[in-house]
Design a protein around this motif. Structure first.
Motif, PDB file in Angstrom:
ATOM      1  N   LYS A 303       0.832  -1.040  -0.044  1.00  0.00           N
ATOM      2  CA  LYS A 303      -0.029   0.061  -0.051  1.00  0.00           C
ATOM      3  C   LYS A 303       1.029   1.266  -0.106  1.00  0.00           C
ATOM      4  O   LYS A 303       0.619   2.327  -0.795  1.00  0.00           O
ATOM      5  CB  LYS A 303      -0.958   0.124   1.066  1.00  0.00           C
ATOM      6  CG  LYS A 303      -2.016   1.106   1.305  1.00  0.00           C
ATOM      7  CD  LYS A 303      -2.594   1.158   2.784  1.00  0.00           C
ATOM      8  CE  LYS A 303      -3.594   2.277   2.893  1.00  0.00           C
ATOM      9  NZ  LYS A 303      -4.252   2.263   4.279  1.00  0.00           N
ATOM     10  N   TRP A 304       1.962   1.416   0.741  1.00  0.00           N
ATOM     11  CA  TRP A 304       2.816   2.523   0.766  1.00  0.00           C
ATOM     12  C   TRP A 304       3.485   2.679  -0.588  1.00  0.00           C
ATOM     13  O   TRP A 304       3.789   3.746  -0.816  1.00  0.00           O
ATOM     14  CB  TRP A 304       3.980   2.282   2.017  1.00  0.00           C
ATOM     15  CG  TRP A 304       3.211   2.303   3.523  1.00  0.00           C
ATOM     16  CD1 TRP A 304       2.230   2.568   3.837  1.00  0.00           C
ATOM     17  CD2 TRP A 304       3.980   1.546   4.405  1.00  0.00           C
ATOM     18  NE1 TRP A 304       2.108   2.606   5.045  1.00  0.00           N
ATOM     19  CE2 TRP A 304       3.033   1.595   5.649  1.00  0.00           C
ATOM     20  CE3 TRP A 304       5.217   0.643   4.712  1.00  0.00           C
ATOM     21  CZ2 TRP A 304       3.456   1.127   7.109  1.00  0.00           C
ATOM     22  CZ3 TRP A 304       5.438   0.265   5.641  1.00  0.00           C
ATOM     23  CH2 TRP A 304       4.496   0.431   7.025  1.00  0.00           C
ATOM     24  N   THR A 321       9.076   7.512   2.171  1.00  0.00           N
ATOM     25  CA  THR A 321       9.350   8.526   2.911  1.00  0.00           C
ATOM     26  C   THR A 321      10.924   8.154   3.461  1.00  0.00           C
ATOM     27  O   THR A 321      11.377   9.173   4.326  1.00  0.00           O
ATOM     28  CB  THR A 321       8.589   8.808   4.210  1.00  0.00           C
ATOM     29  OG1 THR A 321       8.521   7.314   4.655  1.00  0.00           O
ATOM     30  CG2 THR A 321       7.132   9.114   3.633  1.00  0.00           C
ATOM     31  N   ALA A 322      11.554   7.410   3.323  1.00  0.00           N
ATOM     32  CA  ALA A 322      12.870   6.958   3.904  1.00  0.00           C
ATOM     33  C   ALA A 322      14.172   7.748   3.363  1.00  0.00           C
ATOM     34  O   ALA A 322      13.926   8.348   2.136  1.00  0.00           O
ATOM     35  CB  ALA A 322      13.343   5.631   3.652  1.00  0.00           C
ATOM     36  N   ALA A 450       7.080  11.095   9.502  1.00  0.00           N
ATOM     37  CA  ALA A 450       7.445  10.409   8.347  1.00  0.00           C
ATOM     38  C   ALA A 450       8.746   9.588   8.425  1.00  0.00           C
ATOM     39  O   ALA A 450       8.805   8.372   8.244  1.00  0.00           O
ATOM     40  CB  ALA A 450       7.344  11.350   7.138  1.00  0.00           C
ATOM     41  N   LYS A 451       9.605  10.350   9.167  1.00  0.00           N
ATOM     42  CA  LYS A 451      11.123   9.593   9.339  1.00  0.00           C
ATOM     43  C   LYS A 451      10.928   8.395  10.342  1.00  0.00           C
ATOM     44  O   LYS A 451      11.411   7.281  10.376  1.00  0.00           O
ATOM     45  CB  LYS A 451      12.005  10.619   9.559  1.00  0.00           C
ATOM     46  CG  LYS A 451      12.367  11.648   8.570  1.00  0.00           C
ATOM     47  CD  LYS A 451      13.287  12.479   9.176  1.00  0.00           C
ATOM     48  CE  LYS A 451      13.933  13.500   7.901  1.00  0.00           C
ATOM     49  NZ  LYS A 451      14.729  14.460   8.313  1.00  0.00           N
ATOM     50  N   ARG A 452      10.134   8.744  11.418  1.00  0.00           N
ATOM     51  CA  ARG A 452       9.812   7.502  12.432  1.00  0.00           C
ATOM     52  C   ARG A 452       9.061   6.753  11.775  1.00  0.00           C
ATOM     53  O   ARG A 452       9.283   5.301  12.409  1.00  0.00           O
ATOM     54  CB  ARG A 452       8.699   8.301  13.555  1.00  0.00           C
ATOM     55  CG  ARG A 452       8.593   7.296  14.778  1.00  0.00           C
ATOM     56  CD  ARG A 452       7.971   8.287  15.856  1.00  0.00           C
ATOM     57  NE  ARG A 452       7.658   7.294  17.022  1.00  0.00           N
ATOM     58  CZ  ARG A 452       8.550   7.351  17.750  1.00  0.00           C
ATOM     59  NH1 ARG A 452       9.756   8.034  17.940  1.00  0.00           N
ATOM     60  NH2 ARG A 452       8.193   6.558  18.966  1.00  0.00           N
ATOM     61  N   LYS A 453       8.117   6.632  10.950  1.00  0.00           N
ATOM     62  CA  LYS A 453       7.353   5.728  10.420  1.00  0.00           C
ATOM     63  C   LYS A 453       8.570   4.788   9.491  1.00  0.00           C
ATOM     64  O   LYS A 453       8.371   3.583   9.637  1.00  0.00           O
ATOM     65  CB  LYS A 453       6.485   6.015   9.331  1.00  0.00           C
ATOM     66  CG  LYS A 453       5.640   5.063   8.577  1.00  0.00           C
ATOM     67  CD  LYS A 453       4.647   5.647   7.684  1.00  0.00           C
ATOM     68  CE  LYS A 453       3.843   4.739   6.876  1.00  0.00           C
ATOM     69  NZ  LYS A 453       2.655   5.546   5.851  1.00  0.00           N
ATOM     70  N   LEU A 455      11.530   4.707   9.869  1.00  0.00           N
ATOM     71  CA  LEU A 455      12.241   3.801  10.845  1.00  0.00           C
ATOM     72  C   LEU A 455      12.035   2.520  11.540  1.00  0.00           C
ATOM     73  O   LEU A 455      12.688   1.560  11.601  1.00  0.00           O
ATOM     74  CB  LEU A 455      13.072   4.867  11.902  1.00  0.00           C
ATOM     75  CG  LEU A 455      13.997   4.505  13.015  1.00  0.00           C
ATOM     76  CD1 LEU A 455      15.375   3.894  12.137  1.00  0.00           C
ATOM     77  CD2 LEU A 455      14.254   5.247  13.976  1.00  0.00           C
ATOM     78  N   ILE A 456      10.581   2.860  12.059  1.00  0.00           N
ATOM     79  CA  ILE A 456       9.925   1.566  12.658  1.00  0.00           C
ATOM     80  C   ILE A 456       9.757   0.320  11.420  1.00  0.00           C
ATOM     81  O   ILE A 456      10.176  -0.691  11.911  1.00  0.00           O
ATOM     82  CB  ILE A 456       8.561   1.834  13.228  1.00  0.00           C
ATOM     83  CG1 ILE A 456       8.729   2.952  14.404  1.00  0.00           C
ATOM     84  CG2 ILE A 456       7.837   0.760  13.732  1.00  0.00           C
ATOM     85  CD1 ILE A 456       7.573   3.356  14.968  1.00  0.00           C
TER      86      ILE A 456
END
Length: 609
Positions: A303-304, A321-322, A450-453, A455-456
């Motif tokens: 989906k992303w 977003t990475a 976005a960066k947190r997403k 990273l996770i």
């Protein structure tokens, strides 16, 4: 690791491909082992081994069962000293070989040393056989009489676990001598073939590591081109890889049959000092969790990426977003060292010499073995870490992983040569814990949603690669070895087994391009260390449970953790985990570890709202 084993590239999620402008990366300094092939110390050590192994045989062969406890302790200590010198020589030869497996001189030196050490160690074959013939009652009595001998009980118990599977003295000696032209020779053929392969990616010839790394590129077309380049070369060499796999699996089946080992996996479980039912519980828990973990995560990732279906070249694709930037070596070092110091300054102090004393070999070089490992060498020297650093975030995590091994190996060295080696089930503990510390440190510093997403998501992918992918690898090996017992396997047979476990583990969102069925060919563990791979999943589940105890605020956690690492191979996993209130033999233990991955996927799903 026996003194004539080579270190095996162990980190299967090492950066998968393309060259990066990274200059000044550290390389190994072997002076702690030998100054060179012509070092007088090497010649002296080889000569000492010639004499000492012959004397050892004269002094003890046929007599171990009659020795006193004190005399037996002295014998074990002499055996340990011999193992240390052998290990030093083979560590030096093996590490130099892995730096450039296509260098004929290095390959010859390694082979010559292996043959020399194998010849010398033929004088030691009796030691294990005679120790195992001591009756259990007398063995217990002897250990009760001498504290020095009793200290070696864990390693002697592991040795005696093979007692029911021991062959005659003559057969054991034959298998020992035959090893250099058996599995070891096939392993070398695999390594040298892999190191010599090049892949045509849009007209540029790249080695394996650089081509695999393109599978993490932001450009989907580059990932697809790299995949087809890998397929083309793997297919071209498929008959050779099938021959190597068939031969090694058959050789293992023959030896297992003669030793009356009940399953192909049994020897690995005995070596790991872990009960088969514990491994089976781990395997079953992970397979049952496929829909909740990999299937669910990859559906989210599709989906992303804006895809209805994922192709294999999308599995390790970065999120839109990475950050797509090269992470310099100094930044990678600081990231990991800060995370280690934040947990306990002792941990960063133990890791510091790797960066300053030539204990890391980081650059990608022609002929260098792919992947990464931390090799403990011998307790009188220090560990050596091999990376293929290309500046990706996964490379930073690989650095954290291998440094964890290195810290563990340094702490365990105080146990001495025979007791320092940790069974594989626990050998991944410090490495995976080091990754977790680094991830948590980065997450703590990341506030942008976005960066947190991203990273996770990256951490979830690493955990899926460590748990789901490795258990799928384990199932592949189990099926392959079972099938080989029925007869020769064609390349198509092996391909079909590979695809059966890949489809089950990755889930329905994936489409599999024609040719992906040959991707089993490049995994070194299947060749070097059959059934090694479940150790990764074991380590990840164990660390997830450990980290939960740490986050709950156990005031003595750091001291308990260092004591666990310092124990090396001197304690069983039950005894090591007991201070933390954990028990890996409890079937629910693995579900606790898997729930950590599941909770991170829950967090990612919540970000969609």
């Amino acid at each position: 690791m026996t003194p004539f084993d080579l270190p095996t590239p162990t980190h299967l999620q090492a950066a998968e491909g393309g060259a990066a402008p990274l200059d000044g990366l550290p390389e190994w300094d072997f002076s702690a082992l030998y100054a060179g092939e012509d070092d007088p110390k090497l010649a002296k050590d080889l000569s000492w081994l010639d004499d000492e192994t012959a004397k050892f045989k004269t002094d003890y062969e046929g007599q171990l069962g009659d020795k006193s406890a004190t005399a037996l302790a002295a014998c074990v200590k002499r055996y340990e000293n011999i193992q240390t010198v052998m290990g030093r020589i083979m560590s030096y030869a093996g590490l130099r070989y892995y730096q450039n497996t296509t260098d004929a001189d290095r390959a010859k030196f390694m082979s010559d040393m292996q043959e020399r050490i194998t010849g010398q160690s033929a004088n030691l074959v009796f030691f294990t056989l005679e120790m195992n013939r001591i009756a259990d009652e007398r063995f217990d009595l002897l250990l009760g009489e001498d504290q020095d001998l009793a200290r070696y009980r864990p390693v002697l118990d592991r040795m005696r676990a093979m007692k029911p599977h021991q062959l005659s003295d003559e057969l054991e000696a034959f298998l020992h001598d035959q090893g250099v032209v058996g599995a070891s020779a096939w392993n070398r053929l695999f390594d040298e073939t892999m190191a010599g392969l090049t892949f045509d990616v849009n007209g540029e010839e790249l080695p394996l590591e650089a081509t695999l790394n393109l599978l993490t590129d932001t450009d989907r077309q580059k990932r697809e081109v790299a995949t087809h380049a890998l397929i083309a070369v793997f297919r071209e060499n498929l008959p050779l890889f099938a021959r190597i796999t068939n031969t090694l699996a058959k050789e293992k089946e023959i030896e297992d049959r003669w030793r009356k080992l009940p399953t192909p996996q049994a020897g690995r479980h005995l070596a790991n000092h872990v009960e088969p039912e514990v491994v089976e519980a781990l395997r079953n828990a992970v397979v049952a969790a496929y829909p909740r973990l990999s299937h669910r995560y990859y559906a989210l990732k599709a989906k992303w990426l804006g895809l209805d279906a994922m192709q294999v070249w999308d599995r390790n694709a970065p999120l839109p977003t990475a950050e797509d930037r090269i992470i310099g070596w100094d930044e990678a070092k600081d990231t990991v060292m800060d995370a280690y110091a934040g947990f306990d300054p002792r941990m960063s102090d133990l890791a510091a010499p790797f960066f300053t004393e030539g204990w890391i070999d980081a650059p990608v070089k022609p002929g260098k073995a792919p992947g990464a490992f931390a090799h403990p060498t011998v307790t009188t020297a220090h560990p050596f870490v091999m990376l293929n650093y290309l500046g990706k975030q996964r490379d930073v995590m690989t650095l954290a992983h291998e440094l964890g091994h290195g810290v563990h190996q340094r702490l365990a060295a105080k146990q001495g040569e025979l007791l320092s080696s940790t069974p594989l089930t626990l050998a991944e503990t410090a490495s995976v814990f080091g990754e977790m510390l680094t991830f948590k440190k980065l997450l703590e510093q990341t506030t942008d949603p976005a960066k947190r997403k991203a990273l996770i998501a990256s951490k979830v992918e690493d955990m899926i690669n460590t748990v789901v992918r490795q258990i799928a690898f384990y199932d592949f090996e189990c099926k392959l070895h079972d099938a080989r017992r029925q007869g020769e396997l064609t390349p198509d047979d092996i391909n079909a087994i590979w695809m059966s476990v890949q489809a089950e583990s990755l889930g329905p969102v994936f489409e599999f391009v024609d040719g992906y069925e040959v991707f089993w060919t490049y995994i070194p563990h299947f060749i070097h260390s059959p059934f090694y791979v479940y150790a990764y999943a074991f380590g990840d589940g164990l660390v997830n449970a450990l980290y939960a105890v740490y986050e709950e605020g156990d005031a003595d956690f750091q001291d308990k953790y260092f004591a666990m690492l310092e124990a090396g191979g001197s304690k069983h996993h039950k005894d090591l985990l007991a201070p933390f209130g954990l028990d890996a033999s409890d079937p629910s233990f693995w579900d606790k570890g898997l729930s950590v991955i599941e909770s991170l996927i829950d967090e990612l799903e919540a970000m969609e709202d």
